[in-house]
Motif scaffolding. Structure first.
Motif, PDB file in Angstrom:
ATOM      1  N   ILE A 145       0.840  -1.197   0.000  1.00 18.39           N
ATOM      2  CA  ILE A 145       0.000   0.000   0.000  1.00 18.39           C
ATOM      3  C   ILE A 145       0.880   1.253   0.000  1.00 18.39           C
ATOM      4  CG2 ILE A 145      -1.655   1.345   1.353  1.00 18.39           C
ATOM      5  CD1 ILE A 145      -2.874  -1.327   2.258  1.00 18.39           C
ATOM      6  N   GLU A 146       1.955   1.231   0.761  1.00 15.71           N
ATOM      7  CA  GLU A 146       2.872   2.358   0.826  1.00 15.71           C
ATOM      8  C   GLU A 146       3.544   2.595  -0.537  1.00 15.71           C
ATOM      9  OE1 GLU A 146       4.543   5.631   2.433  1.00 15.71           O
ATOM     10  OE2 GLU A 146       3.041   4.316   3.380  1.00 15.71           O
ATOM     11  N   GLN A 147       3.880   1.499  -1.239  1.00 16.26           N
ATOM     12  CA  GLN A 147       4.476   1.632  -2.570  1.00 16.26           C
ATOM     13  C   GLN A 147       3.508   2.287  -3.544  1.00 16.26           C
ATOM     14  OE1 GLN A 147       6.232  -1.999  -4.117  1.00 16.26           O
ATOM     15  NE2 GLN A 147       6.890  -2.652  -2.043  1.00 16.26           N
ATOM     16  N   ALA A 148       2.234   1.884  -3.490  1.00 14.62           N
ATOM     17  CA  ALA A 148       1.229   2.485  -4.379  1.00 14.62           C
ATOM     18  C   ALA A 148       1.046   3.967  -4.070  1.00 14.62           C
ATOM     19  CB  ALA A 148      -0.093   1.730  -4.245  1.00 14.62           C
ATOM     20  N   ARG A 149       1.050   4.289  -2.762  1.00 18.67           N
ATOM     21  CA  ARG A 149       0.891   5.681  -2.366  1.00 18.67           C
ATOM     22  C   ARG A 149       2.080   6.513  -2.864  1.00 18.67           C
ATOM     23  NH1 ARG A 149       0.413   4.930   2.653  1.00 18.67           N
ATOM     24  NH2 ARG A 149      -1.869   4.986   2.739  1.00 18.67           N
ATOM     25  N   THR A 150       3.279   5.967  -2.873  1.00 14.46           N
ATOM     26  CA  THR A 150       4.486   6.673  -3.343  1.00 14.46           C
ATOM     27  C   THR A 150       4.382   7.007  -4.824  1.00 14.46           C
ATOM     28  OG1 THR A 150       5.845   5.558  -1.665  1.00 14.46           O
ATOM     29  CG2 THR A 150       6.987   6.514  -3.569  1.00 14.46           C
ATOM     30  N   VAL A 151       3.848   6.085  -5.626  1.00 20.76           N
ATOM     31  CA  VAL A 151       3.686   6.312  -7.069  1.00 20.76           C
ATOM     32  C   VAL A 151       2.711   7.466  -7.309  1.00 20.76           C
ATOM     33  CG1 VAL A 151       2.869   5.326  -9.242  1.00 20.76           C
ATOM     34  CG2 VAL A 151       4.270   3.945  -7.682  1.00 20.76           C
TER      35      VAL A 151
END
Length: 390
Positions: free
Chosen positions: A16-22
């Motif tokens: 979820i954190e990776q998606a938020r970073t994108v």
């Protein structure tokens, strides 16, 4: 939370954190998602779905385990609430239980003014041992089931020889054989009036134990004594070696010399073992009590200790109602190491009932079953006296 569930939750949060970073990167550049950004988010979404499925499965498994623990805790019966044998027998009589197998129990003796009560199994075999000596004098082996039991036997010992210095020492291996014990079924029916069964003061356990002990005791003792070994146990008199034959004209009775010869025809290694003794029927006892030695003394010696057997020529003598009576050509007296006979009891004692079998007579019928076999390990450990031919 299990380690697996914890790792899946952490992995899901990381995705979820990776998606938020994108998304935050696209917002910072004041642009939409590029094709590469979209592919990355789609891949992350797929992995998040896999993690969600794993988390859901782990949670369901944990819930099932918790329910199982709760159910086990609710169904646990404290040891002091275990039903007594008499309660089980009454439950069988009332039809609450179809059948039950009573096995051996280890009961610890605690010093007190009260004796430890016998189990139903012990009550039955206590009576059975009084019906005949084989279950008392032989080595009894209790097994949980009735598959064939193999017992190894030593038939030859290693021997030592004198060797000179520097000479090679030769091998001397012992030799082994074996006996196989199966399980022959002894069973009988005992009807009990329903009026007695409904009487709370009626001791059903003692009644069934006494009847089972007598019925099984006499039947088993006969098989262990003179059984043929085909559809019944191999009796000790069947396997034992024929050693001494009496004279003629005495109707099969032994003489003093016959009994002395019988004692010393036994294998010397067996004769010194504890448990050696004579075995014969009541007619054999009557005949031997009249035998005198060369000095005119009766060879029978009574034992002043209560419960201890009388002796002949210094060896204990036991009455066996299944042994053959004194007679011509009859193997009526045996002598040997009695624990060399192995009796096998398989699966305890099963008690079942039927209220329909004798419904017209208003009785409940109990079926009692025991499975037993027996065999002598060494034929040379038991020798027999045979009456003369005339």
């Amino acid at each position: 939370m299990s380690d697996f569930l914890k790792s899946q939750v952490e992995a899901r949060n990381n995705l979820i954190e990776q998606a938020r970073t994108v998304i935050e990167s696209a917002e910072a550049d004041k642009r939409g998602l590029t094709a590469e950004d979209q592919q990355k988010i789609d891949r992350i979404e797929t992995e998040i779905g896999q993690r969600d499925a794993a988390i859901d499965t782990a949670k369901k498994l944990a819930e099932r385990e918790e329910r199982a623990v709760d159910a086990a805790r609710e169904s646990f019966v404290p040891s002091n609430e275990v039903r007594k044998d008499s309660d089980i027998l009454r439950a069988i009589a009332n039809g609450e239980v179809r059948s039950h197998i009573f096995g051996t129990e280890q009961r610890t003796l605690i010093p007190s003014d009260n004796t430890v009560p016998k189990s139903f199994y012990d009550e039955v075999f206590s009576v059975a041992r009084q019906a005949g000596p084989m279950l008392q004098l032989s080595q009894v082996i209790n097994t949980a089931s009735g598959e064939q039991l193999t017992i190894p036997t030593l038939t030859g010992y290693s021997t030592a020889t004198i060797k000179s210095a520097g000479s090679a020492i030769s091998d001397s291996e012992p030799t082994f054989s074996s006996i196989q014990l199966s399980a022959f079924k002894y069973s009988f029916l005992v009807p009990v009036a329903n009026e007695l069964l409904t009487d709370a003061g009626f001791d059903i356990s003692s009644l069934i134990a006494e009847q089972a002990g007598n019925a099984i005791g006499f039947g088993v003792n006969t098989g262990l004594t003179v059984g043929t070994g085909t559809v019944e146990p191999t009796g000790i008199f069947t396997t034992g070696a024929s050693a001494v034959t009496g004279g003629t004209g005495v109707s099969g009775a032994p003489t003093y010399e016959n009994l002395v010869d019988l004692v010393y025809s036994l294998d010397g290694a067996a004769r010194i073992l504890p448990g050696v003794g004579f075995m014969m029927s009541k007619s054999g006892l009557a005949a031997v009590r009249k035998v005198k030695d060369g000095a005119g003394n009766f060879i029978w010696s009574g034992n002043a200790v209560l419960g201890q057997p009388d002796t002949i020529l210094g060896y204990p003598v036991f009455e066996n109602p299944a042994a053959l009576a004194i007679g011509t050509a009859a193997f009526s007296i045996g002598f040997g190491h009695l624990p060399s006979y192995k009796a096998r009891v398989a699966g305890g004692i099963q008690v079942a009932q039927s209220a329909d079998y004798a419904f017209a007579n208003d009785v409940t019928t109990f079926r009692v079953t025991a499975r037993v076999d027996g065999k002598l390990t060494h034929a040379s450990h038991f020798v027999k006296f045979k009456g003369g031919a005339s």
